[in-house]
Design a protein around this motif. Structure first.
Motif, PDB file in Angstrom:
ATOM      1  N   GLN A   1      30.095  15.914 -58.808  1.00 25.63           N
ATOM      2  CA  GLN A   1      30.680  17.258 -58.641  1.00 25.63           C
ATOM      3  C   GLN A   1      30.478  17.785 -57.230  1.00 25.63           C
ATOM      4  O   GLN A   1      31.338  18.470 -56.686  1.00 25.63           O
ATOM      5  CB  GLN A   1      30.076  18.221 -59.666  1.00 25.63           C
ATOM      6  CG  GLN A   1      30.567  17.948 -61.070  1.00 25.63           C
ATOM      7  CD  GLN A   1      29.965  18.917 -62.066  1.00 25.63           C
ATOM      8  OE1 GLN A   1      28.748  19.011 -62.201  1.00 25.63           O
ATOM      9  NE2 GLN A   1      30.823  19.658 -62.752  1.00 25.63           N
TER      10      GLN A   1
ATOM     11  N   VAL B   1      33.900  15.574 -65.037  1.00 25.79           N
ATOM     12  CA  VAL B   1      34.280  14.412 -64.208  1.00 25.79           C
ATOM     13  C   VAL B   1      35.420  13.648 -64.871  1.00 25.79           C
ATOM     14  O   VAL B   1      35.720  13.876 -66.040  1.00 25.79           O
ATOM     15  CB  VAL B   1      33.072  13.442 -64.011  1.00 25.79           C
ATOM     16  CG1 VAL B   1      31.956  14.106 -63.221  1.00 25.79           C
ATOM     17  CG2 VAL B   1      32.561  12.911 -65.342  1.00 25.79           C
TER      18      VAL B   1
ATOM     19  N   PRO C   1      34.659  12.042 -59.289  1.00 23.21           N
ATOM     20  CA  PRO C   1      34.885  13.484 -59.183  1.00 23.21           C
ATOM     21  C   PRO C   1      36.259  13.801 -59.756  1.00 23.21           C
ATOM     22  O   PRO C   1      37.177  12.971 -59.665  1.00 23.21           O
ATOM     23  CB  PRO C   1      34.881  13.746 -57.668  1.00 23.21           C
ATOM     24  CG  PRO C   1      34.214  12.568 -57.058  1.00 23.21           C
ATOM     25  CD  PRO C   1      34.472  11.405 -57.963  1.00 23.21           C
TER      26      PRO C   1
END
Ligand code: ARG
Length: 266
Positions: A103, A124, A232
């Motif tokens: 993150q 995610v 991410p």
């Protein structure tokens, strides 16, 4: 190089697919067409975050005098890197910190035997599943467990932030013993500080082989925990990794690596 990838990933998150063509090493998703450069100097470096406490997925091998992180996941990551033409830099951290590292864009991907749960998917993105495992209960010999409820009121060791921790939370009156690493989780059982540990069969088997005091208890009706690679949110790499994983499934490379590290159990 690392910087370039990070900036690129961030730009992509904002500009979505429009930015994808400018990122990474390939201008299309066809990673097998040989159009990408082979010049290693132009290969970007991706930061791989893992929790190297999970033999045989990822662990520290010191057998030849140096400390090296090796394992099934590392081989899978390197095989993907070869296909997609990037270099890998490994960052070792506690399992509990991996999602936050993604993150914060401190890592480009996580490979850590991580199961793609609905909760994690809020934070995610995940690749397709590349391997399967199942929860088992590890005890000292003589303490037989058939269902999770058999552990009612007992002290149960689990890895902090793992799905095994979540599973153990629903045992009635459980005394949860959450720890950072799997070797310490197993040690809790060996030293009688915990009555049992919830752990994946793929990892438990290794401890069972090296310690005759341990007993592996299969629990009826357990569902499979897949392992997937995490990124991410909005990372342009997710799809590229999926293409690479699919190729490794098709051409048998994934199976070969599974045979190497798990002794062909899947
Ligand atoms: N599959 C489990 C999970 O996702 C455990 C993974 C633990 N991995 C590790 N490298 N310690 O929660």
């Amino acid at each position: 190089m690392q910087k370039r990838v990070r900036i690129c990933a961030a730009a992509t998150a904002v500009a979505l697919m429009a930015a994808v063509t400018g990122c990474g090493t390939s201008s299309t998703n066809s990673d097998t067409n040989g159009s990408t450069t082979n010049g290693s100097s132009s290969e970007p470096t991706l930061v791989l975050a893992t929790s190297a406490d999970y033999k045989p997925y990822e662990y520290h091998d010191t057998s030849n005098g140096q400390d090296q992180i090796v394992g099934f996941d590392i081989d899978v990551a390197n095989a993907i890197a070869k296909q997609l033409h990037f270099k890998v830099k490994i960052e070792d951290m506690n399992f509990d910190g991996l999602i936050a590292a993604l993150q914060a864009k401190r890592a480009d991907f996580v490979i850590a035997g991580m199961t793609p749960t609905a909760t994690r998917k809020k934070s995610v993105d995940f690749s397709d599943v590349y391997y399967q495992a199942e929860n088992v209960v590890l005890t000292k010999k003589g303490h037989t467990v058939k269902t999770m409820n058999d552990l009612s009121g007992e002290k149960v060791a689990v890895q902090l932030g793992s799905i095994q921790e979540t599973a153990a939370q629903s045992i009635p009156n459980v005394k949860l013993d959450s720890l950072d690493t799997i070797p310490t989780v197993v040690q809790e059982v060996l030293s009688n500080r915990a009555d049992a540990a919830v752990i994946e069969n793929t990892v438990a088997t290794g401890y069972l082989k090296s310690d005759p005091q341990l007993q592996l208890n299969k629990i009826a009706g357990m569902t499979e925990n897949g392992s997937a690679i995490a990124f991410p949110k909005g990372s342009p790499w997710t799809q590229k990794f999926d293409t690479a994983i699919e190729k490794m499934k098709q051409d048998g490379e994934l199976q070969q690596l599974a045979n190497k590290w798990f002794g062909g159990s899947q």
